[in-house]
Scaffold this motif. Structure first.
Motif, short mmCIF file in Angstrom:
data_model
loop_
_atom_site.label_atom_id
_atom_site.label_comp_id
_atom_site.label_asym_id
_atom_site.label_seq_id
_atom_site.Cartn_x
_atom_site.Cartn_y
_atom_site.Cartn_z
N ASP A 176 -0.44 -1.41 -3.48
CA ASP A 176 -1.44 -2.44 -3.78
C ASP A 176 -0.97 -3.80 -3.30
OD1 ASP A 176 -3.79 -3.47 -4.71
OD2 ASP A 176 -3.24 -3.44 -6.82
N LEU A 177 0.29 -4.12 -3.53
CA LEU A 177 0.83 -5.39 -3.05
C LEU A 177 0.83 -5.46 -1.53
CD1 LEU A 177 3.88 -6.04 -5.42
CD2 LEU A 177 1.77 -7.37 -5.27
N LEU A 178 1.20 -4.37 -0.88
CA LEU A 178 1.18 -4.34 0.59
C LEU A 178 -0.22 -4.56 1.12
CD1 LEU A 178 2.60 -3.89 3.28
CD2 LEU A 178 2.32 -1.40 2.93
N ARG A 179 -1.20 -3.96 0.48
CA ARG A 179 -2.59 -4.16 0.90
C ARG A 179 -3.00 -5.62 0.73
NH1 ARG A 179 -7.12 -4.55 -1.74
NH2 ARG A 179 -6.09 -4.01 -3.71
N LEU A 180 -2.62 -6.25 -0.38
CA LEU A 180 -2.96 -7.65 -0.61
C LEU A 180 -2.30 -8.55 0.43
CD1 LEU A 180 -2.68 -7.84 -4.51
CD2 LEU A 180 -4.77 -7.80 -3.13
N ILE A 181 -1.06 -8.23 0.80
CA ILE A 181 -0.37 -9.01 1.83
C ILE A 181 -1.08 -8.88 3.17
CG2 ILE A 181 1.78 -9.20 3.16
CD1 ILE A 181 3.27 -8.38 0.60
N LEU A 182 -1.48 -7.67 3.51
CA LEU A 182 -2.19 -7.46 4.79
C LEU A 182 -3.54 -8.17 4.79
CD1 LEU A 182 -1.35 -3.69 5.38
CD2 LEU A 182 -0.50 -5.65 6.69
N GLU A 183 -4.19 -8.20 3.64
CA GLU A 183 -5.45 -8.93 3.55
C GLU A 183 -5.22 -10.42 3.78
OE1 GLU A 183 -8.50 -8.05 3.28
OE2 GLU A 183 -8.38 -5.92 2.82
N ALA A 184 -4.12 -10.96 3.22
CA ALA A 184 -3.80 -12.37 3.44
C ALA A 184 -3.48 -12.64 4.91
CB ALA A 184 -2.62 -12.77 2.55
N VAL A 185 -2.77 -11.71 5.54
CA VAL A 185 -2.48 -11.86 6.97
C VAL A 185 -3.76 -11.82 7.79
CG1 VAL A 185 -1.35 -10.74 8.94
CG2 VAL A 185 -0.15 -10.92 6.76
N ARG A 186 -4.66 -10.95 7.42
CA ARG A 186 -5.94 -10.88 8.13
C ARG A 186 -6.73 -12.17 8.01
NH1 ARG A 186 -10.92 -7.95 5.53
NH2 ARG A 186 -10.89 -10.02 4.60
N CYS A 192 -6.92 -1.30 5.50
CA CYS A 192 -7.78 -0.16 5.16
C CYS A 192 -6.98 1.13 5.06
CB CYS A 192 -8.88 -0.02 6.21
SG CYS A 192 -10.13 -1.32 6.17
N PHE A 193 -6.02 1.29 5.98
CA PHE A 193 -5.18 2.49 5.97
C PHE A 193 -4.34 2.55 4.70
CE2 PHE A 193 -1.15 4.62 7.13
CZ PHE A 193 -1.66 5.88 7.42
N VAL A 194 -3.73 1.42 4.35
CA VAL A 194 -2.92 1.37 3.13
C VAL A 194 -3.80 1.59 1.90
CG1 VAL A 194 -1.50 -0.13 1.68
CG2 VAL A 194 -1.15 -0.10 4.15
N GLY A 195 -5.01 1.01 1.91
CA GLY A 195 -5.92 1.21 0.79
C GLY A 195 -6.29 2.67 0.60
N CYS A 196 -6.50 3.38 1.71
CA CYS A 196 -6.82 4.81 1.61
C CYS A 196 -5.65 5.59 1.04
CB CYS A 196 -7.20 5.34 3.00
SG CYS A 196 -8.76 4.71 3.65
N ILE A 197 -4.44 5.27 1.52
CA ILE A 197 -3.26 5.95 0.99
C ILE A 197 -3.10 5.66 -0.50
CG2 ILE A 197 -0.74 6.07 1.11
CD1 ILE A 197 -0.92 5.55 4.07
N GLN A 198 -3.33 4.40 -0.87
CA GLN A 198 -3.22 4.02 -2.28
C GLN A 198 -4.19 4.82 -3.15
OE1 GLN A 198 -4.05 -0.11 -3.06
NE2 GLN A 198 -4.33 0.25 -5.24
#
Length: 516
Positions: free
Chosen positions: A330-340, A360-366
């Motif tokens: 979840d944290l990794l996804r939030l970081i990638l969203e901030a990078v985007r 999106c890929f990390v979100g699916c895995i999550q």
């Protein structure tokens, strides 16, 4: 007849309206009978695991994280309050409340009112879900498709091409999958109704759900004000910076990152402890100990309390282990969203597209890990296993017993999740009315600078409250799946019409267990 001198597990619901369709000759499809001599409910340590602490390293790490959050919160809140961080109230006619410097007691009342509203709305939604199960599931499917299409159209209009391409693919797949999901609604609706009816005879289900809800809500409010106090204490230019406190934007970002990590992890653990309590308590006992007494043995005394004791002590490290995996994703996804978002603002479409795809890929895995963990926690609750053995057995159960189709096609989670989003949106609307109202409008938000974060926090509190309550229902559905994979003959005896419907739609379940 029920066991004498033991807790009554509740009656077996009768779902005579849900027969599978007849064959070409108008006859009901046969269901393979199982041996009436079922396994003892206590086989392999079920309900009576070994008294040992599982995954102690993750237990120590989790406790240390919570204590660190509490210490940091105490420092930030005490400084914030001492500098006038609280004040004001619900408001009075003809004037605004609070001081105009920072968030104050008015925000506390706001968040408490939002929490109460979320609790009420969650209870109403569950009642509606029981009364209009199939209708809500159809609406859920349509809303999911419309949401994907809406996001896709919005991204194309705003020329956010990376997100537009991804959501175009998602929208197309959701449209194509509609008819497959639609055919599964009768079974999913029946499962949801079964669990809700069983829960009527086990008031401990609602006691656990509402206790977890209150703890979750209180922790959400605590986290919110800890973040506010952290901003107020260490943001450059704050009055506390003149008293010798080291202030910097980097420090604020690091502390809030830790606070968010602790909040997400603890929130996961709270919900999963409730899941393990319900699976190892009322639902597990309903499945393996019936009022007809077909399996012999005595039901454990106070099964819900015993299950909670195991989940909150011996198995807490295992639950924290699985929850940590989801939290990090979840944290990794939030970081990638901030990078985007940063790449989009800087005019870098390629970087934004890559970050969006990665998020999106990390979100699916999550989502997959979170869904898989639910069944691992049930193994932990029933047998007292460590996380890794429970995860292995869960994967073997999915693959060997053939219930993966049931898991993937279940619409229960989707229906309850959509309800949580609706409640979150209503909570945000309530917060907006409060903030913008003439009577309750706080002075600190006179320029609207706190509107967005308060609406976001209100949405999160509403969603978390609803998901915590609905997780009690999902726990029952998942427990039935696990019991079906391991001992289908028990379900055939306890709820024959439910078993007949499952065997008709998913014959691989029967073949997988019987070896035919």
């Amino acid at each position: 007849m029920p066991y004498q001198g033991t807790p009554y597990p509740g009656p077996t619901p009768n779902y005579t309206q849900s027969y599978p369709p007849p064959d070409a000759y108008g006859r009901a499809p046969p269901v393979q009978p199982y041996d009436s001599d079922a396994k003892d409910p206590y086989d392999e340590g079920r309900f009576k695991p070994k008294k040992r602490i599982n995954d102690p390293i993750f237990l120590i790490l989790f406790v240390a994280t919570v204590l660190g959050f509490a210490a940091l919160s105490g420092i930030a809140l005490s400084s914030w309050i001492s500098h006038g961080g609280l004040g004001g109230g619900l408001g009075k006619p003809g004037g605004q409340t609070g001081v105009g410097v920072t968030l104050n007691r008015s925000a506390v009342y706001l968040l408490l009112l939002i929490t109460a509203a979320a609790v009420l709305l969650s209870a109403i939604y569950l009642m509606l879900a029981r009364a209009f199960t199939r209708v809500l599931m159809h609406v859920t499917l349509v809303l999911s498709i419309l949401l994907n299409i809406g996001i896709c159209v919005y991204y194309w209009i705003t020329r956010y091409y990376s997100g537009a391409i991804i959501f175009t693919i998602i929208a197309v797949f959701s449209i194509l999958a509609y008819w497959g999901f639609k055919s599964r609604i009768p079974l999913a609706a029946l499962l949801l109704q079964v669990v809700m009816d069983v829960s009527k005879h086990h008031m401990s289900v609602y006691a656990v759900a509402f206790t977890a809800l209150l703890v979750q809500a209180a922790f959400g409010v605590w986290y919110t004000f800890t973040v506010i106090a952290t901003y107020a204490k260490w943001t450059p230019g704050s009055p506390t910076c003149n008293t010798g406190t080291s202030c910097s934007s980097g420090k604020v970002a690091g502390l809030i990152f830790f606070e968010t990590f602790a909040f997400l992890w603890a929130s996961q653990v709270i919900g999963n402890v409730a899941l393990a309590t319900l699976a190892g308590g009322p639902y597990g006992c309903w499945y393996y100990f019936g009022p007809k007494g077909s399996h012999g043995g005595e039901m454990p005394k106070n099964p819900t309390i015993s299950a909670f004791g195991r989940a909150s002590t011996l198995s807490l490290g295992s639950i924290a282990f699985g929850s940590l995996i989801v939290t990090l994703l979840d944290l990794l996804r939030l970081i990638l969203e901030a990078v985007r978002n940063a790449a989009s603002q800087d005019g870098s479409p390629v970087e934004a597209c890559l970050a969006c795809c990665a998020a999106c890929f990390v979100g699916c895995i999550q989502n997959l890990v979170e869904y898989f963990n639910r069944y691992a926690y049930i193994e932990i609750a029933l047998y007292g296993k460590s996380y890794i053995p429970a995860a292995k057995d869960t994967w073997r159960l999915f693959k060997d017993r053939g219930i993966d189709a049931l898991v993937n096609d279940s619409l229960v989670s989707m229906t309850l999740t959509w309800g949580a989003y609706v409640i979150g949106l209503l909570s945000s609307l309530f917060a907006y009315i409060y903030i913008r109202g003439k009577v309750t409008a706080p002075s600190y938000n006179s320029d609207g600078q706190y509107t967005a974060p308060l609406l976001l926090f209100s949405f999160l509190i509403g969603v978390q409250c609803s998901l915590t309550i609905s997780s009690a229902i999902e726990a029952g559905v998942s427990t039935i799946f696990v019991g079906l994979g391991e001992d289908p003959q028990v379900l055939q005896y306890r709820a024959p019409e439910l078993f007949r419907l499952i065997a008709d739609h998913y014959p691989e379940v029967v073949r997988g267990v019987s070896g035919t």
